[in-house]
Design a protein around this motif. Structure first.
Motif: not given
Length: 246
Positions: A72-78
């Motif tokens: 899994v790759v998680l990209t956390i965004c503003a």
């Protein structure tokens, strides 16, 4: 959780074992209890499991192997888009197309990220925090199709650990704590702050490998140079404008 923090390491190799959607969603939901500016939850998380999509993301992270190897790759965004759309639909006039709003959203996103990391470790998961996210935000925006007022600020590779790396060194507590007011460091105090770090065999080898005289020179002349920092800063400012935060 305190025990996990005291022994935490960065995991870059993962077992060929899935992270269930139930477990992941449970951790994400728990992490949503993190404090947030104005209770607006100014973040979004893009979950990447598809191998082809990981391959597309990899160049933005300098093709580090864990980007494609992790389950899994998680990209956390503003994310101020969701709040802005909500405001417009409720006859409100949003004013979040500015740098302050980005800082608020980025802070929310990073607080959420750290809470998630702590929770994931408690479940036995390992992760690697990819600082490359803000180095190449445009590539990530393109791959993940991020709209205006959404900007990636953190990426985590996530999975079941397949290695037991040694813990990274840390500065002594007194090096970062200032009572009442900030007290600037004397040369002697700087020496004391970094003495243990500089004496580590791994760091001495690091200096030798890079043909430098001091560990500080490795950071200033090789890893994080002024020229690269300025170039990345220009790119980040460009993306902030493009995404509507300037």
């Amino acid at each position: 959780m305190i025990k996990s923090l005291q022994h935490r390491t960065t995991i870059r190799r993962y077992k060929d074992k899935d992270v269930s959607e139930e477990l992941l969603n449970g951790l994400l939901e728990q992490a949503m209890r993190t404090q947030t500016m104005g209770n607006l939850q100014l973040y979004s998380v893009v979950v990447t499991r598809d191998d082809k999509q990981k391959q597309r993301l990899a160049p933005a992270h300098f093709n580090q192997p864990m980007t494609t190897q992790a389950p899994v790759v998680l990209t956390i965004c503003a994310d101020f888009r969701r709040t802005t759309l909500w405001a417009k639909l409720r006859k409100a006039n949003p004013g979040y197309d500015n740098f302050l709003s980005f800082m608020n959203a980025a802070t929310d996103a990073l607080l959420f990220t750290q809470t998630f990391c702590c929770l994931a470790e408690e479940e036995g998961l390992g992760y690697c925090y990819l600082g490359t996210t803000i180095y190449n935000p445009q590539q990530i925006i393109d791959v993940l199709e991020l709209p205006p007022l959404v900007l990636p600020v953190a990426t985590l590779t996530l999975g079941w650990p397949d290695e037991e790396p040694v813990m990274s060194d840390r500065l002594p507590l007194w090096a970062i704590v200032h009572d009442e007011v900030y007290r600037d460091y004397t040369p002697v105090q700087i020496d004391d702050c970094y003495a243990a770090k500089e004496e580590l065999a791994v760091n001495k080898a690091f200096v030798a490998e890079n043909k430098k005289e001091t560990l500080a020179q490795v950071y200033t002349d090789v890893r994080y140079t002024k020229a690269v920092n300025e170039a990345i800063s220009e790119g980040l400012l460009k993306v902030l404008r493009q995404q509507g935060f300037m």
